[in-house]
Design a protein around this motif. Structure first.
Motif, mmCIF file in Angstrom:
data_model
loop_
_atom_site.group_PDB
_atom_site.id
_atom_site.type_symbol
_atom_site.label_atom_id
_atom_site.label_comp_id
_atom_site.label_asym_id
_atom_site.label_seq_id
_atom_site.Cartn_x
_atom_site.Cartn_y
_atom_site.Cartn_z
ATOM 1 N N ASN A 64 0.843 -1.194 0.000
ATOM 2 C CA ASN A 64 0.000 0.000 0.000
ATOM 3 C C ASN A 64 0.882 1.250 0.000
ATOM 4 O OD1 ASN A 64 -2.358 -1.591 0.205
ATOM 5 N ND2 ASN A 64 -2.160 -1.669 2.440
ATOM 6 N N TYR A 65 0.436 2.280 -0.703
ATOM 7 C CA TYR A 65 1.216 3.509 -0.825
ATOM 8 C C TYR A 65 0.350 4.722 -0.507
ATOM 9 C CZ TYR A 65 4.760 0.742 -3.242
ATOM 10 O OH TYR A 65 5.714 -0.194 -3.562
ATOM 11 N N ILE A 66 0.983 5.694 0.144
ATOM 12 C CA ILE A 66 0.353 7.000 0.343
ATOM 13 C C ILE A 66 1.338 8.067 -0.112
ATOM 14 C CG2 ILE A 66 -0.586 8.662 1.976
ATOM 15 C CD1 ILE A 66 -1.460 6.392 3.749
ATOM 16 N N GLY A 67 0.885 8.912 -1.026
ATOM 17 C CA GLY A 67 1.676 10.057 -1.459
ATOM 18 C C GLY A 67 1.268 11.278 -0.659
ATOM 19 N N ILE A 68 2.230 11.915 -0.027
ATOM 20 C CA ILE A 68 1.956 13.055 0.857
ATOM 21 C C ILE A 68 2.556 14.317 0.248
ATOM 22 C CG2 ILE A 68 2.398 14.031 3.144
ATOM 23 C CD1 ILE A 68 2.484 11.039 4.113
ATOM 24 N N GLU A 69 1.732 15.337 0.111
ATOM 25 C CA GLU A 69 2.170 16.570 -0.537
ATOM 26 C C GLU A 69 1.478 17.762 0.117
ATOM 27 O OE1 GLU A 69 3.831 19.398 -2.502
ATOM 28 O OE2 GLU A 69 4.442 17.348 -3.028
ATOM 29 N N LEU A 70 2.254 18.810 0.388
ATOM 30 C CA LEU A 70 1.713 19.992 1.052
ATOM 31 C C LEU A 70 0.899 20.866 0.108
ATOM 32 C CD1 LEU A 70 1.548 21.904 3.496
ATOM 33 C CD2 LEU A 70 3.760 22.850 2.795
ATOM 34 N N SER A 71 1.326 20.987 -1.133
ATOM 35 C CA SER A 71 0.691 21.906 -2.082
ATOM 36 C C SER A 71 -0.529 21.273 -2.761
ATOM 37 C CB SER A 71 1.697 22.343 -3.154
ATOM 38 O OG SER A 71 1.058 23.051 -4.190
ATOM 39 N N GLU A 72 -1.686 21.878 -2.568
ATOM 40 C CA GLU A 72 -2.894 21.402 -3.240
ATOM 41 C C GLU A 72 -2.760 21.520 -4.754
ATOM 42 O OE1 GLU A 72 -5.845 23.921 -1.600
ATOM 43 O OE2 GLU A 72 -6.165 22.704 0.197
ATOM 44 N N SER A 73 -2.104 22.588 -5.217
ATOM 45 C CA SER A 73 -1.975 22.828 -6.649
ATOM 46 C C SER A 73 -1.064 21.815 -7.324
ATOM 47 C CB SER A 73 -1.445 24.252 -6.887
ATOM 48 O OG SER A 73 -2.367 25.220 -6.430
ATOM 49 N N VAL A 74 -0.219 21.136 -6.553
ATOM 50 C CA VAL A 74 0.657 20.096 -7.089
ATOM 51 C C VAL A 74 -0.001 18.725 -6.987
ATOM 52 C CG1 VAL A 74 2.853 18.889 -6.785
ATOM 53 C CG2 VAL A 74 2.767 21.374 -6.610
ATOM 54 N N ILE A 75 -0.609 18.451 -5.860
ATOM 55 C CA ILE A 75 -1.129 17.103 -5.619
ATOM 56 C C ILE A 75 -2.307 16.758 -6.536
ATOM 57 C CG2 ILE A 75 -2.832 17.588 -3.807
ATOM 58 C CD1 ILE A 75 -1.688 15.180 -2.275
#
Length: 212
Positions: A64-75
């Motif tokens: 299982n994978y979770i991608g974590i990103e702060l920027s909404e415009s990137v994610i």
């Protein structure tokens, strides 16, 4: 490069709760229920536009994978990839890395990937680097004993800093490559930045390390 602001990003992320975790804090200690299985969980901190995490999920359906990103415009770009692929073993979280312990208990995560993180080259910004000791402590608190960090970058200065930081923290380095694409390493999944930099002939650095 500055990311163009996408004012509609937040609304779009909310439209796909099957892929974007809306209330990650509520799942602390019970991530197997989110994925409906007991498979290992790997996270990428700073997932960017999602090429790496999507490629890994396709290559390893038993993880299982979770991608974590702060920027909404990137994610949202990562979301587009996941929606297209319809992969059941991948989720996204719009989250600051400093808040990981609010969402994951000790041992919830089996491996942390850090790929092409912002180098924050100025000394006064050292605490923002994702391999700074305070972040290492966070990773240690969500990984099992001897949990692993895998790190890639094109930035020699950040790589040298990270080697030193992990070593000072007491971690064991199990793999170090000063030129990944000209090594015998197998199974490499590239990020967007990695593809761009390697096409320019830039060297890619990689390490693996575990906590003791």
């Amino acid at each position: 490069m500055r990311t163009r602001h996408k004012p509609w990003a937040k609304e779009k992320l909310a439209q796909f709760p099957q892929y974007v975790i809306q209330d990650p804090v509520s799942h602390k200690g019970s991530w197997a229920e989110v994925f409906h299985n007991e498979n290992p969980l790997h996270i990428e901190v700073g997932t960017g536009k999602g090429s790496f995490i999507t490629g890994m999920a396709k290559a390893h359906p038993d993880i299982n994978y979770i991608g974590i990103e702060l920027s909404e415009s990137v994610i949202v770009a990562a979301l587009d990839k996941i929606v297209e692929e319809e992969l059941p073993n991948i989720k996204l979280m719009n989250l600051n890395a400093a808040d990981l312990e609010e969402c994951f208990a000790k041992g919830d995560v089996d491996r942390v990937y850090l790929n092409f993180s912002d180098p924050w080259p100025k000394t006064r910004h050292e605490k923002r680097r994702l391999t700074y000791k305070d972040f290492l402590k966070i990773y240690e608190n969500i990984l099992p004993d001897k949990g692993e960090i895998h790190f890639k970058t094109d930035n020699q200065g950040l790589f040298e800093y990270s080697l030193s930081s992990l070593s000072r923290y007491g971690m064991t380095l199990t793999f170090v490559s000063l030129d990944l694409h000209n090594s015998d390493f197998e199974g490499n999944i590239m990020t967007e930045y990695e593809k761009k930099f390697s096409e320019r002939g830039q060297r890619i650095y990689r390490l693996e390390a575990h906590f003791n």
